[in-house]
Structures are given as C-alpha cells and as structure tokens.
Design an enzyme around this catalytic site. Structure first.
Site, mmCIF file in Angstrom:
data_model
loop_
_atom_site.group_PDB
_atom_site.id
_atom_site.type_symbol
_atom_site.label_atom_id
_atom_site.label_comp_id
_atom_site.label_asym_id
_atom_site.label_seq_id
_atom_site.Cartn_x
_atom_site.Cartn_y
_atom_site.Cartn_z
ATOM 1 N N CYS A 52 -41.657 -20.989 69.830
ATOM 2 C CA CYS A 52 -43.002 -20.844 70.394
ATOM 3 C C CYS A 52 -44.050 -21.313 69.402
ATOM 4 O O CYS A 52 -44.085 -20.866 68.260
ATOM 5 C CB CYS A 52 -43.254 -19.390 70.769
ATOM 6 S SG CYS A 52 -44.938 -19.073 71.355
ATOM 7 N N TYR A 83 -48.309 -27.095 80.444
ATOM 8 C CA TYR A 83 -47.446 -25.991 80.021
ATOM 9 C C TYR A 83 -46.521 -25.510 81.133
ATOM 10 O O TYR A 83 -45.335 -25.239 80.889
ATOM 11 C CB TYR A 83 -48.308 -24.834 79.507
ATOM 12 C CG TYR A 83 -47.505 -23.684 78.962
ATOM 13 C CD1 TYR A 83 -46.753 -23.827 77.801
ATOM 14 C CD2 TYR A 83 -47.497 -22.448 79.614
ATOM 15 C CE1 TYR A 83 -46.009 -22.765 77.293
ATOM 16 C CE2 TYR A 83 -46.760 -21.388 79.112
ATOM 17 C CZ TYR A 83 -46.017 -21.550 77.952
ATOM 18 O OH TYR A 83 -45.291 -20.503 77.457
ATOM 19 N N GLU A 95 -41.834 -27.400 72.324
ATOM 20 C CA GLU A 95 -43.130 -26.978 71.792
ATOM 21 C C GLU A 95 -43.166 -27.307 70.304
ATOM 22 O O GLU A 95 -42.252 -26.945 69.561
ATOM 23 C CB GLU A 95 -43.334 -25.476 72.000
ATOM 24 C CG GLU A 95 -43.436 -25.084 73.455
ATOM 25 C CD GLU A 95 -43.767 -23.614 73.657
ATOM 26 O OE1 GLU A 95 -44.296 -22.981 72.710
ATOM 27 O OE2 GLU A 95 -43.498 -23.102 74.756
ATOM 28 N N ASP A 130 -36.297 -16.381 73.002
ATOM 29 C CA ASP A 130 -36.911 -17.479 73.750
ATOM 30 C C ASP A 130 -35.846 -18.545 74.011
ATOM 31 O O ASP A 130 -35.367 -19.189 73.066
ATOM 32 C CB ASP A 130 -38.076 -18.085 72.960
ATOM 33 C CG ASP A 130 -39.227 -17.106 72.810
ATOM 34 O OD1 ASP A 130 -39.443 -16.287 73.729
ATOM 35 O OD2 ASP A 130 -39.919 -17.155 71.774
ATOM 36 N N TYR A 135 -37.825 -24.665 73.271
ATOM 37 C CA TYR A 135 -37.806 -23.887 72.036
ATOM 38 C C TYR A 135 -36.841 -24.456 70.994
ATOM 39 O O TYR A 135 -36.583 -23.825 69.977
ATOM 40 C CB TYR A 135 -37.432 -22.430 72.338
ATOM 41 C CG TYR A 135 -38.388 -21.760 73.291
ATOM 42 C CD1 TYR A 135 -39.712 -21.533 72.924
ATOM 43 C CD2 TYR A 135 -37.979 -21.365 74.560
ATOM 44 C CE1 TYR A 135 -40.603 -20.922 73.797
ATOM 45 C CE2 TYR A 135 -38.863 -20.754 75.443
ATOM 46 C CZ TYR A 135 -40.177 -20.538 75.056
ATOM 47 O OH TYR A 135 -41.057 -19.940 75.926
ATOM 48 N N CYS A 198 -45.649 -13.497 68.544
ATOM 49 C CA CYS A 198 -45.159 -14.434 67.536
ATOM 50 C C CYS A 198 -43.657 -14.218 67.399
ATOM 51 O O CYS A 198 -43.213 -13.146 67.002
ATOM 52 C CB CYS A 198 -45.844 -14.222 66.187
ATOM 53 S SG CYS A 198 -45.165 -15.269 64.868
ATOM 54 N N CYS A 207 -34.620 -21.891 50.901
ATOM 55 C CA CYS A 207 -34.474 -23.336 50.812
ATOM 56 C C CYS A 207 -34.959 -23.810 49.447
ATOM 57 O O CYS A 207 -36.131 -23.655 49.102
ATOM 58 C CB CYS A 207 -35.264 -24.023 51.921
ATOM 59 S SG CYS A 207 -35.099 -25.822 51.932
#
Length: 209
Positions: A52, A83, A95, A130, A135, A198, A207
């Site tokens: 998202c 959308y 997205e 999601d 996604y 969120c 990383c």
C-alpha cells in the site's frame, strides 16, 4: 476465487482499456514545494513498490535527503488507470511511490537499503494481509547503472534473507515503465490522515550495502 484472480497477473489483452489522460488534476504536494509531478523533473529518482503506497510515501518523505515523492501506479497495461480499476487486479499495475533525492545528502545505496529492509520482498502478489497484484514488490530505475546497482543489492540481500530462513525475493526489478500519478486524495495520504492505515512491515533482516 476472488483472491485467486486478484493475485494472478492479468494478460495484456484482458486488461481494462483505461483512458487517454488523467480524469483529475495533479495535486499540490503537502510536504515539498510545488506539485507532486515535480518528482519527475529530478535527475536522481527511482520508483518503489512495497505494498500500500500510503505508508511507503510517508517512509520516504520522512527520509533525510529525499526532496520529492508521489504516489502512483506502474508496471501494468491500462493507460491512466484509476484506483477503482487498480483494485480489480485487471490493470496489471502495482501501487508505487516515485522518489527523488539529493545525492549530496543520501545515496541510491542507502535508499535501496531502506527499500529492502522496510517490507517483505519475498511475498509475491501481496504484502501482509493486502493481497493482489497491486501490492507486489517492485523496483524501477531510470538508467542502466542504477539498474545494475539495484540488481546487485537484491543478490546481496537475498543472501541475508536466506540465512534468516526467508524464501526467494520476488521483487520485479526493471527500467522504469510509465508512471501514472494516483488521485489527489492518495497523495501524502498519511499527512492528511495521520491515523490512517499503514501496512508496512519489514522482515527484521538488516540490509548491508
């Protein structure tokens, strides 16, 4: 069946037809000066798909050295999608957020590290709860040197993910396709709606680039 169809990439000949131009005006940016379209005027930019786009855009506008962001759609077939079309899974787009940065303050390597750490790039056509092609994880670059660096970063991070028990990275890494701006209400959504949804969640794997 609904979820199965949404997690399967649509064939180009089955994609929605779209339109010839935007059906809305490009929004002014609530964080940076100018319109959200300013992001494409910068020489140093990339496009990221991490689920998202609301939380993704906030992550990057809060990153020191980032000078422009915009939520949008990329990687599919339908021209100028909206959308509601994206949510059907019949446009092929994911997205994304376009990010421009100041190389005097942050490097592409640092931005790539944020990208890999802050979502799970092994989940295929989903991020967390999601589900759907919209996604999927994606990383789009604007020149061959940046593309090579992105691919090398994926190889390096894959080693760390494997050591931590994660599966293979499914991120789509390619030169940038057409970027379509999302509707004004999606731009800087979590600035306008601080308590909004969120879904960002990383793996916890660091990383090291």
């Amino acid at each position: 069946m609904f979820h199965t169809e949404k997690t399967k990439m649509v064939a180009e000949h089955d994609a929605l037809p779209g339109r010839d131009d935007y059906s809305f005006d490009i929004a002014d940016h609530t964080i940076f000066a100018g319109k959200v379209s300013e992001v494409m005027n910068h020489p140093n930019k990339l496009i990221v798909g991490m689920g998202c786009f609301w939380g993704v855009e906030r992550l990057f506008w809060q990153t020191e050295g980032v000078i422009a962001t915009a939520s949008g759609y990329a990687g599919g077939f339908t021209p100028y999608p909206i959308y509601d079309e994206i949510c059907t899974g019949k446009t092929g787009h994911t997205e994304v957020v376009a990010v421009a940065w100041d190389p005097e303050k942050i490097s592409l390597k640092q931005l790539l590290a944020i990208f890999w750490q802050e979502h799970d790039p092994t989940q295929g056509m989903r991020q967390g709860n999601d589900q759907g092609t919209q996604y999927r994880s994606a990383l789009y670059l604007f020149n061959e040197d940046d593309l090579a660096l992105a691919r090398a970063s994926a190889e390096q991070f894959q080693g760390r993910l494997t050591d931590s028990g994660y599966r293979q990275i499914t991120t789509e890494i390619a030169l940038a396709p057409i970027f379509y701006y999302a509707e004004p209400y999606h731009q800087q959504y979590l600035d306008k709606n601080p308590g909004g949804y969120c879904g960002l969640k990383g793996t916890g794997v660091v990383c090291m680039l």
